[in-house]
Scaffold this motif. Structure first.
Motif, PDB file in Angstrom:
ATOM      1  N   ALA A 215      -5.748  -5.743  11.671  1.00 30.37           N
ATOM      2  CA  ALA A 215      -5.375  -5.862  10.330  1.00 30.37           C
ATOM      3  C   ALA A 215      -3.799  -6.068  10.382  1.00 30.37           C
ATOM      4  CB  ALA A 215      -5.565  -4.449   9.755  1.00 30.37           C
ATOM      5  N   ASP A 216      -3.346  -6.871   9.182  1.00 24.54           N
ATOM      6  CA  ASP A 216      -1.818  -7.217   9.343  1.00 24.54           C
ATOM      7  C   ASP A 216      -0.950  -6.047   8.489  1.00 24.54           C
ATOM      8  OD1 ASP A 216      -2.014  -9.783  10.212  1.00 24.54           O
ATOM      9  OD2 ASP A 216      -3.299 -10.336   8.626  1.00 24.54           O
ATOM     10  N   HIS A 217      -1.812  -5.352   7.542  1.00 28.29           N
ATOM     11  CA  HIS A 217      -1.266  -4.189   6.603  1.00 28.29           C
ATOM     12  C   HIS A 217      -2.284  -3.161   6.389  1.00 28.29           C
ATOM     13  CE1 HIS A 217      -2.877  -6.235   3.227  1.00 28.29           C
ATOM     14  NE2 HIS A 217      -2.617  -7.491   3.659  1.00 28.29           N
ATOM     15  N   ILE A 218      -1.866  -2.175   5.744  1.00 28.03           N
ATOM     16  CA  ILE A 218      -2.618  -1.141   5.304  1.00 28.03           C
ATOM     17  C   ILE A 218      -2.937  -0.988   4.019  1.00 28.03           C
ATOM     18  CG2 ILE A 218      -3.460   1.322   5.736  1.00 28.03           C
ATOM     19  CD1 ILE A 218      -3.587  -0.219   8.360  1.00 28.03           C
ATOM     20  N   LYS A 219      -4.328  -0.723   3.188  1.00 27.04           N
ATOM     21  CA  LYS A 219      -4.596  -0.791   1.772  1.00 27.04           C
ATOM     22  C   LYS A 219      -5.082   0.771   1.660  1.00 27.04           C
ATOM     23  CE  LYS A 219      -5.770  -1.258  -2.600  1.00 27.04           C
ATOM     24  NZ  LYS A 219      -6.511  -2.659  -2.948  1.00 27.04           N
ATOM     25  N   ILE A 220      -4.047   1.761   1.108  1.00 29.84           N
ATOM     26  CA  ILE A 220      -4.934   2.912   0.826  1.00 29.84           C
ATOM     27  C   ILE A 220      -5.001   3.303  -0.708  1.00 29.84           C
ATOM     28  CG2 ILE A 220      -2.606   4.288   0.687  1.00 29.84           C
ATOM     29  CD1 ILE A 220      -3.812   6.304   2.474  1.00 29.84           C
ATOM     30  N   LEU A 221      -6.048   3.932  -1.223  1.00 34.96           N
ATOM     31  CA  LEU A 221      -6.278   4.316  -2.468  1.00 34.96           C
ATOM     32  C   LEU A 221      -5.817   5.441  -2.890  1.00 34.96           C
ATOM     33  CD1 LEU A 221      -8.650   2.232  -1.146  1.00 34.96           C
ATOM     34  CD2 LEU A 221      -8.714   1.949  -3.756  1.00 34.96           C
ATOM     35  N   SER A 222      -4.737   5.602  -3.643  1.00 30.47           N
ATOM     36  CA  SER A 222      -4.075   6.974  -4.196  1.00 30.47           C
ATOM     37  C   SER A 222      -4.612   7.444  -5.440  1.00 30.47           C
ATOM     38  CB  SER A 222      -2.491   6.762  -4.251  1.00 30.47           C
ATOM     39  OG  SER A 222      -1.875   7.917  -4.491  1.00 30.47           O
ATOM     40  N   SER A 223      -5.255   6.573  -6.161  1.00 35.38           N
ATOM     41  CA  SER A 223      -5.759   7.001  -7.427  1.00 35.38           C
ATOM     42  C   SER A 223      -7.225   6.683  -7.405  1.00 35.38           C
ATOM     43  CB  SER A 223      -5.042   7.035  -8.542  1.00 35.38           C
ATOM     44  OG  SER A 223      -5.103   5.590  -9.069  1.00 35.38           O
ATOM     45  N   GLY A 224      -8.065   7.157  -8.673  1.00 33.45           N
ATOM     46  CA  GLY A 224      -9.166   6.533  -8.932  1.00 33.45           C
ATOM     47  C   GLY A 224      -9.236   5.202  -9.345  1.00 33.45           C
ATOM     48  N   ALA A 225     -10.262   4.351  -9.550  1.00 34.16           N
ATOM     49  CA  ALA A 225     -10.058   2.955  -9.949  1.00 34.16           C
ATOM     50  C   ALA A 225     -10.619   2.784 -11.333  1.00 34.16           C
ATOM     51  CB  ALA A 225     -10.798   2.220  -8.977  1.00 34.16           C
ATOM     52  N   VAL A 226     -10.671   1.615 -12.026  1.00 31.33           N
ATOM     53  CA  VAL A 226     -11.307   1.103 -12.981  1.00 31.33           C
ATOM     54  C   VAL A 226     -12.583   0.413 -12.649  1.00 31.33           C
ATOM     55  CG1 VAL A 226     -11.046  -0.635 -15.005  1.00 31.33           C
ATOM     56  CG2 VAL A 226      -9.024   0.645 -14.183  1.00 31.33           C
ATOM     57  N   LEU A 227     -12.732  -0.187 -11.657  1.00 26.52           N
ATOM     58  CA  LEU A 227     -13.653  -1.181 -11.386  1.00 26.52           C
ATOM     59  C   LEU A 227     -14.676  -0.733 -10.256  1.00 26.52           C
ATOM     60  CD1 LEU A 227     -12.365  -4.794 -11.985  1.00 26.52           C
ATOM     61  CD2 LEU A 227     -13.308  -3.121 -13.607  1.00 26.52           C
ATOM     62  N   THR A 228     -14.820   0.699 -10.123  1.00 28.29           N
ATOM     63  CA  THR A 228     -15.492   1.412  -9.220  1.00 28.29           C
ATOM     64  C   THR A 228     -16.535   2.298  -9.863  1.00 28.29           C
ATOM     65  OG1 THR A 228     -13.882   1.117  -7.466  1.00 28.29           O
ATOM     66  CG2 THR A 228     -15.584   2.949  -7.108  1.00 28.29           C
ATOM     67  N   HIS A 229     -17.676   2.398  -9.713  1.00 31.91           N
ATOM     68  CA  HIS A 229     -18.659   3.230 -10.257  1.00 31.91           C
ATOM     69  C   HIS A 229     -18.382   4.766  -9.969  1.00 31.91           C
ATOM     70  CE1 HIS A 229     -21.135   0.260 -12.079  1.00 31.91           C
ATOM     71  NE2 HIS A 229     -21.370  -0.294 -10.827  1.00 31.91           N
ATOM     72  N   GLY A 230     -18.411   5.658 -10.916  1.00 34.67           N
ATOM     73  CA  GLY A 230     -18.191   7.192 -10.681  1.00 34.67           C
ATOM     74  C   GLY A 230     -16.560   7.600 -10.269  1.00 34.67           C
ATOM     75  N   SER A 231     -15.650   6.695 -10.824  1.00 37.33           N
ATOM     76  CA  SER A 231     -14.252   6.783 -10.304  1.00 37.33           C
ATOM     77  C   SER A 231     -13.553   7.029 -12.106  1.00 37.33           C
ATOM     78  CB  SER A 231     -13.880   5.685  -9.870  1.00 37.33           C
ATOM     79  OG  SER A 231     -12.385   5.873  -9.285  1.00 37.33           O
ATOM     80  N   ASN A 232     -12.339   7.575 -11.516  1.00 36.21           N
ATOM     81  CA  ASN A 232     -11.714   8.009 -12.822  1.00 36.21           C
ATOM     82  C   ASN A 232     -10.160   7.476 -12.429  1.00 36.21           C
ATOM     83  OD1 ASN A 232      -9.977   8.852 -15.026  1.00 36.21           O
ATOM     84  ND2 ASN A 232     -10.636  11.212 -14.463  1.00 36.21           N
ATOM     85  N   PRO A 233      -9.597   6.397 -13.309  1.00 36.46           N
ATOM     86  CA  PRO A 233      -8.184   5.975 -12.821  1.00 36.46           C
ATOM     87  C   PRO A 233      -7.217   7.053 -13.239  1.00 36.46           C
ATOM     88  CG  PRO A 233      -9.215   4.805 -14.803  1.00 36.46           C
ATOM     89  CD  PRO A 233     -10.163   5.741 -14.147  1.00 36.46           C
ATOM     90  N   ASN A 234      -7.445   7.849 -13.877  1.00 36.77           N
ATOM     91  CA  ASN A 234      -6.449   9.049 -14.190  1.00 36.77           C
ATOM     92  C   ASN A 234      -6.483  10.136 -12.984  1.00 36.77           C
ATOM     93  OD1 ASN A 234      -5.503   8.481 -16.985  1.00 36.77           O
ATOM     94  ND2 ASN A 234      -7.639   8.601 -17.142  1.00 36.77           N
ATOM     95  N   SER A 235      -7.163   9.992 -12.017  1.00 42.78           N
ATOM     96  CA  SER A 235      -7.463  10.977 -10.803  1.00 42.78           C
ATOM     97  C   SER A 235      -6.281  10.805  -9.629  1.00 42.78           C
ATOM     98  CB  SER A 235      -8.668  11.142 -10.425  1.00 42.78           C
ATOM     99  OG  SER A 235      -8.978   9.973  -9.668  1.00 42.78           O
ATOM    100  N   GLN A 236      -6.098  11.762  -8.956  1.00 39.39           N
ATOM    101  CA  GLN A 236      -5.472  11.467  -7.753  1.00 39.39           C
ATOM    102  C   GLN A 236      -6.462  11.773  -6.581  1.00 39.39           C
ATOM    103  OE1 GLN A 236      -3.189  11.535 -10.364  1.00 39.39           O
ATOM    104  NE2 GLN A 236      -3.417  13.779 -10.230  1.00 39.39           N
ATOM    105  N   GLU A 237      -6.328  10.849  -5.757  1.00 43.33           N
ATOM    106  CA  GLU A 237      -7.526  11.087  -4.451  1.00 43.33           C
ATOM    107  C   GLU A 237      -6.825  11.444  -3.105  1.00 43.33           C
ATOM    108  OE1 GLU A 237     -10.771   8.414  -6.420  1.00 43.33           O
ATOM    109  OE2 GLU A 237     -10.040   7.682  -4.671  1.00 43.33           O
ATOM    110  N   PHE A 238      -5.782  10.707  -2.514  1.00 43.14           N
ATOM    111  CA  PHE A 238      -5.486  11.208  -1.176  1.00 43.14           C
ATOM    112  C   PHE A 238      -4.334  12.129  -1.478  1.00 43.14           C
ATOM    113  CE2 PHE A 238      -7.136   7.630   1.068  1.00 43.14           C
ATOM    114  CZ  PHE A 238      -7.899   8.301   1.848  1.00 43.14           C
ATOM    115  N   THR A 239      -4.015  13.277  -0.738  1.00 40.50           N
ATOM    116  CA  THR A 239      -3.076  14.322  -1.031  1.00 40.50           C
ATOM    117  C   THR A 239      -1.859  13.618  -0.556  1.00 40.50           C
ATOM    118  OG1 THR A 239      -3.195  15.126   1.265  1.00 40.50           O
ATOM    119  CG2 THR A 239      -4.677  16.095  -0.669  1.00 40.50           C
ATOM    120  N   PRO A 240      -0.686  14.360  -0.827  1.00 40.53           N
ATOM    121  CA  PRO A 240       0.772  13.684  -0.415  1.00 40.53           C
ATOM    122  C   PRO A 240       0.889  13.576   0.973  1.00 40.53           C
ATOM    123  CG  PRO A 240       1.046  15.139  -2.423  1.00 40.53           C
ATOM    124  CD  PRO A 240      -0.414  15.115  -1.806  1.00 40.53           C
ATOM    125  N   GLU A 241       0.044  14.668   1.816  1.00 42.35           N
ATOM    126  CA  GLU A 241       0.008  15.022   3.202  1.00 42.35           C
ATOM    127  C   GLU A 241      -0.671  13.659   3.940  1.00 42.35           C
ATOM    128  OE1 GLU A 241       1.015  18.562   1.363  1.00 42.35           O
ATOM    129  OE2 GLU A 241      -0.731  17.344   1.094  1.00 42.35           O
TER     130      GLU A 241
END
Length: 436
Positions: A215-241
């Motif tokens: 990999a050339d870089h890292i993509k991490i998902l910090s909140s829910g998504a719009v175009l994912t089933h069962g997700s909520n874009p208003n949510s937080q997913e990974f913790t600060p830690e």
């Protein structure tokens, strides 16, 4: 007898030397040299426009730029004196390796990895021919498919832009980057859950594996998504830690981290963790804008693809829950884009290519201008700013000696009519013309 053998050996060595020298001279004579005569030349580094410039290109790289250059004998001369010349464009948020344009992620389960890889080949060509000579590809459901696509382009097997790839989504189980929608008793193949991680040490483990796999870089998902089933874009997913662990671990391998984030807290958590960019940044608030400016974090806001989401909703091809996730977010994101521009936050150009059809990324420029950027700022977002975000300013982002000869041109002046970049007429990558 010994003297004769020595003489024969000497003749052989001399002949070999002469032959090698001849090959070097032939190689030098046949070195790929071309010259572009530009009408106007946009320099995003300085934000200026030059006239009457000549660009000397040798072996895929820019050798010199100036108004009084001596043209080497035998050089191929490309006359663009009636056009505006720009550096090749860079889209910092694409998904070229996800196969054919499709709005339903569940369709990934209906295709083999080989089929998705083959469907991705025209995506790469479409991006290049539309003027985007580099892309930062930010994740794929089938892990490592983007690495294979990047490498095939580099080998010359297929046509496409320079690709800087993430390898996979780093996501919580069932999160924004997970392959969701199946019954819980169905096991996924390795490549559809490669990047799932829960807890700081699992995050580190996944990033170590991604670094090892290329990999050339890292993509991490910090909140829910719009175009994912069962997700909520208003949510937080990974913790600060977990986010801090991701940035720290990636840094050990010289890799930067971008964070998908729609929600205000998801955005701020990612910025505080030290990510290079926040993707989407849809609901960024005033504190988030101030934090981005303080930390020098890029915002990579895909403010055009709302058009494609809504159009797909009208023709019935967009899942109902995705439209519910998206309700009102498009205008919110555009209004926040305007605020970020006014606050002079670092901005790059990213479209989420794949939501809209591949090869249409240029349509976003007009929206960036509509929502607060000057045409030059929009071009800089897709050239010098984007190259800086990638960490490859020494190779791409402007037309300067030593950089790749990644060059595009349009008839007319995009600083007067930014929509001209929706139809790029000349495309060169590493000195080779792909569209004229």
């Amino acid at each position: 007898m010994i003297k004769r053998d020595a003489a024969v050996t000497l003749v052989f060595v001399n002949s070999l030397f002469i032959f090698s020298l001849f090959c070097v001279l032939i190689s030098t004579a046949n070195a790929q040299v071309s010259v572009i005569r530009a009408g106007k030349l946009i320099d995003p580094d300085s934000g200026t426009v030059l006239t009457g410039e000549t660009i000397l290109i040798r072996n895929g790289k820019v050798e010199a730029v100036g108004s009084n250059l001596t043209i080497p004998a035998g050089a191929k001369v490309i006359d663009l004196t009636n056009m505006t010349v720009l550096p090749g464009l860079i889209d910092c948020h694409t998904h070229l390796a996800d196969g054919a344009h499709d709005t339903e992620p569940m369709d990934q389960f209906k295709k083999t990895a080989a089929r998705i890889a083959l469907e991705s080949v025209p995506n790469a060509r479409a991006m290049l021919e539309s003027g985007f000579t580099s892309v930062r590809d930010v994740g794929t459901y089938r892990a490592l498919g983007d690495i294979a696509l990047r490498d095939a382009i580099q080998r010359g097997d297929i046509v496409g832009p320079h690709m800087f790839v993430a390898g996979a989504y780093v996501t919580i189980s069932g999160g924004a980057g997970a392959a969701t929608g199946l019954a819980p008793d169905i096991s996924l193949p390795w490549d559809l859950h490669y990047g799932e991680a829960n807890g700081p040490w699992e995050v580190r483990k996944v990033i170590r594996q991604l670094a090892n796999d290329g990999a050339d870089h890292i993509k991490i998902l910090s909140s829910g998504a719009v175009l994912t089933h069962g997700s909520n874009p208003n949510s937080q997913e990974f913790t600060p830690e977990e986010l801090h662990a991701a940035v720290d671990e990636a840094s050990h391998f010289g890799l930067r981290v971008e964070a998908h984030a729609h929600s205000p807290e998801g955005i701020k958590n990612a910025i505080r963790a030290g990510v290079a960019s926040v993707e989407h940044a849809t609901m960024i608030d005033d504190e988030g804008i101030a934090l981005a400016k303080q930390h020098g974090t890029y915002l990579d806001m895909d403010i055009y693809d709302e058009e494609c989401i809504q159009e797909a909703g009208k023709n019935g091809s967009m899942p109902k829950d995705f439209l519910e996730h998206d309700a009102k977010l498009g205008q919110i994101q555009r209004d926040n884009f305007r605020k970020a521009v006014a606050a002079d936050v670092k901005m790059s150009f990213g479209t989420d290519a794949g939501v809209c059809s591949y090869g249409t990324s240029g349509k976003q420029f007009a929206f960036m201008v509509q929502y607060g950027m000057t045409p030059m700022q929009a071009i800089q977002a897709a050239t010098s700013n984007a190259a800086d975000l990638l960490g490859h300013s020494s190779e791409v982002g402007s037309i300067k000696p030593g950089k790749f000869a990644d060059i595009i041109a349009v008839t007319g002046d995009p600083l007067t009519d930014i929509r001209l970049l929706e139809n790029v007429q000349f495309v060169m990558k590493e000195g080779r013309i792909y569209k004229q």
